[in-house]
Design an enzyme around this catalytic site. Structure first.
Site, PDB file in Angstrom:
ATOM      1  N   LYS A 182     -17.447  15.166  14.102  1.00 11.28           N
ATOM      2  CA  LYS A 182     -17.738  15.555  12.716  1.00 11.28           C
ATOM      3  C   LYS A 182     -17.363  14.367  11.843  1.00 11.28           C
ATOM      4  CE  LYS A 182     -16.427  16.900   9.130  1.00 11.28           C
ATOM      5  NZ  LYS A 182     -16.614  16.283   7.750  1.00 11.28           N
ATOM      6  N   GLU A 256      -4.274  10.025  13.461  1.00  8.85           N
ATOM      7  CA  GLU A 256      -4.041   8.701  12.882  1.00  8.85           C
ATOM      8  C   GLU A 256      -4.218   8.880  11.385  1.00  8.85           C
ATOM      9  OE1 GLU A 256      -4.480   5.728  10.914  1.00  8.85           O
ATOM     10  OE2 GLU A 256      -6.303   5.171  11.996  1.00  8.85           O
ATOM     11  N   CYS A 290      -6.461   2.258   6.446  1.00  7.81           N
ATOM     12  CA  CYS A 290      -5.179   2.949   6.630  1.00  7.81           C
ATOM     13  C   CYS A 290      -4.011   1.979   6.730  1.00  7.81           C
ATOM     14  CB  CYS A 290      -5.249   3.833   7.870  1.00  7.81           C
ATOM     15  SG  CYS A 290      -5.814   2.980   9.355  1.00  7.81           S
ATOM     16  N   GLU A 391      -0.147   6.855  -1.035  1.00  8.54           N
ATOM     17  CA  GLU A 391      -1.297   6.030  -0.677  1.00  8.54           C
ATOM     18  C   GLU A 391      -2.356   6.078  -1.770  1.00  8.54           C
ATOM     19  OE1 GLU A 391      -3.673   5.228   3.454  1.00  8.54           O
ATOM     20  OE2 GLU A 391      -3.491   7.312   2.833  1.00  8.54           O
TER      21      GLU A 391
END
Length: 499
Positions: A182, A256, A290, A391
């Site tokens: 997905k 992750e 990331c 973040e």
């Protein structure tokens, strides 16, 4: 080559068992080109019925043609798939740049790199071995069988679609599982193309399936009783939600997740090298990675000099069409991300940060509706500012001075994240000492933002669970069966446990 050329929106359906299927509901969603802001494509908005169809196709392939192939043959198919992806790298990169706005050169390099990952895991497919366990009873043979789990749901992000999908899918397939992918609703087109190339490589129908959609489709996969494991790459909030849902079924997750990675520059560092590394760590992908080095800690002895150098270079970066070779930074991927960048910078300034450069949306004459945010550097004293702990996922760098090693270790480790870190120093002892002290799954010394197919990658703390790449990753898609066999004619007492 430019991404500004107008074209009619394309239509895309799900890829299940080698065939294209519209969403059962008939609904679609739209994707936009972040350079122009224009509508780019329409995709199937999948739901529970579509997830069920894909999982059943994957299970049928797992029980049938995929299970009948030897590990060596499965590995060869992975290698062939890698060759086809590499051969179509230009096409894949162009599609990805039109969907997420990242530099074409980077998307092209990542599509090419898929070959290395699929060669590695293709070669590893027939190296998965069990063991014979030495027991006290010589008449008993005990050995282990590593076996695949079944159907793996793979939920992938928009920032490096092909590369991160291959990182997740390659070990799962090499271990003998089948997959339902997905992709992010921002970048679904290239992943559908990967599935088509898997068919061309000779994968049995149902081994690689793709359903497109939003959170509803992802949750339907995570909740499906036929899914044996979930692999997710994305934000920490979504990762926690997925792990919670999967945990209700006692299904494992490989996660992750986000990062707030520190780039630490000591006074003895090669400042030219450190300057380039800090800039590349945050602005090369517009901060949309990331492992973005979004916090730079610079020793006070060189802080003023490096601050001036970084600020001057950031303001000279060429921001524009990511399809052009001269462009150094493209747009952010979505309107929502553009708004988030602005809001987080404004909050940081309100909490005391000094805006050194950038901090606003850029209206480029060629692309006035594009999602461009100026390369931004904030001077951040101390550790309490909101932006030092959360973040951004945009081109925003926080710059903070420090006085000694203990202080910077406390600063670097003082977030809930622990994905990566960079250390810039000529002192070899300090470099390796810092590598041990930093709470991060990857530590780069005098370099930044490098990965390899055979080196494990993953996070500490809330940056994730498990490891991608290397031998460690394939083991996470296997389960171990212990087999016991009595070789003698001995009659066993049924009421006594043998040890």
């Amino acid at each position: 080559m430019s991404s500004s050329t107008a074209a009619a929106p394309q239509g895309f359906d799900n890829h299940i068992a080698g065939r294209m299927h519209a969403a059962a509901s008939g609904e679609t969603f739209e994707s936009f080109n972040p350079v122009t802001g224009a509508l780019w494509g329409r995709f199937a908005r999948s739901g529970a019925e579509d997830a069920d169809r894909a999982v059943k196709a994957a299970q049928s392939a797992f029980d049938g043609p995929w299970a009948k192939l030897s590990p060596t043959r499965r590995g060869r198919l992975l290698m062939k798939w890698g060759e086809l992806i590499s051969a179509h790298a230009e096409e894949i990169a162009r599609v990805e740049t039109q969907q997420n706005g990242k530099l074409y050169a980077e998307m092209f390099a990542q599509a090419k790199a898929a070959l290395e990952w699929l060669y590695y895991f293709g070669g590893l497919a027939d190296k998965v071995e069990g063991a014979v366990i030495p027991l006290e009873r010589p008449s008993v043979l005990n050995y282990t069988l590593p076996e695949p789990l079944g159907v793996v749901a793979v939920l992938t992000p928009w920032n490096s679609p092909t590369f991160l999908t291959v990182m997740s899918v390659a070990p799962a397939l090499a271990a003998g599982n089948t997959v339902v992918i997905k992709p992010s609703e921002v970048t679904s087109a290239s992943i559908l193309r990967l599935a088509q190339l898997a068919d061309e490589a000779g994968f049995p129908p149902g081994v690689v399936n793709v359903i497109t959609g939003d959170r509803v489709a992802g949750e339907a996969l995570v909740d499906h009783p036929g899914v044996a494991k979930v692999s997710f790459t994305g934000g920490d909030a979504a990762g926690r939600a997925i792990a919670s849902r999967a945990g209700q079924r006692l299904v494992g997750c490989l996660l992750e997740l986000g990062g707030k990675s520190p780039n630490i520059v000591f006074a003895d560092a090669n400042l030219d090298q450190a300057e380039a590394g800090v800039l590349a760590g945050i602005f090369a992908a517009a901060g949309q990675t990331c492992v973005a080095g979004s916090r730079a800690y610079v020793h006070r002895d060189v802080y003023g000099e490096l601050k001036d150098r970084l600020t001057a270079r950031a303001q000279k970066l060429v921001v524009g069409d990511p399809m052009l070779a001269t462009t150094q930074m493209g747009p952010v991927a979505t309107r929502a991300q553009l708004a988030k960048d602005q809001q987080m910078v404004e909050r940081a300034v309100a909490e005391g940060a000094q805006l050194l450069c950038g901090g606003t949306r850029m209206r480029l004459p060629q692309h006035p509706d594009g999602f461009f945010f100026a390369p931004t550097i904030l001077g951040v004293e101390g550790r309490d500012n909101y932006i030092s702990h959360n973040e951004v996922f945009g081109p925003v760098l926080g710059l903070t001075p420090f006085d000694d090693e203990d202080e910077v270790v406390a600063l670097a480790n003082g977030t809930r994240f622990g994905l990566a870190a960079g250390v810039w120093t000529r002192d070899l002892a300090r470099a390796h000492r810092m590598a041990r002290r930093l709470q991060a799954g990857t530590v780069w010394i005098n370099m930044y933002r490098a990965l390899a197919f055979n080196s494990p990658f993953g996070g500490y703390k809330e940056s994730g669970l498990g490891r991608q790449n290397g031998i460690e990753s394939i083991r996470q898609y296997l389960q171990t069966k212990s087999v016991w066999c009595e070789l003698s004619e001995e009659i066993q007492d049924p009421f006594v446990l043998k040890t």
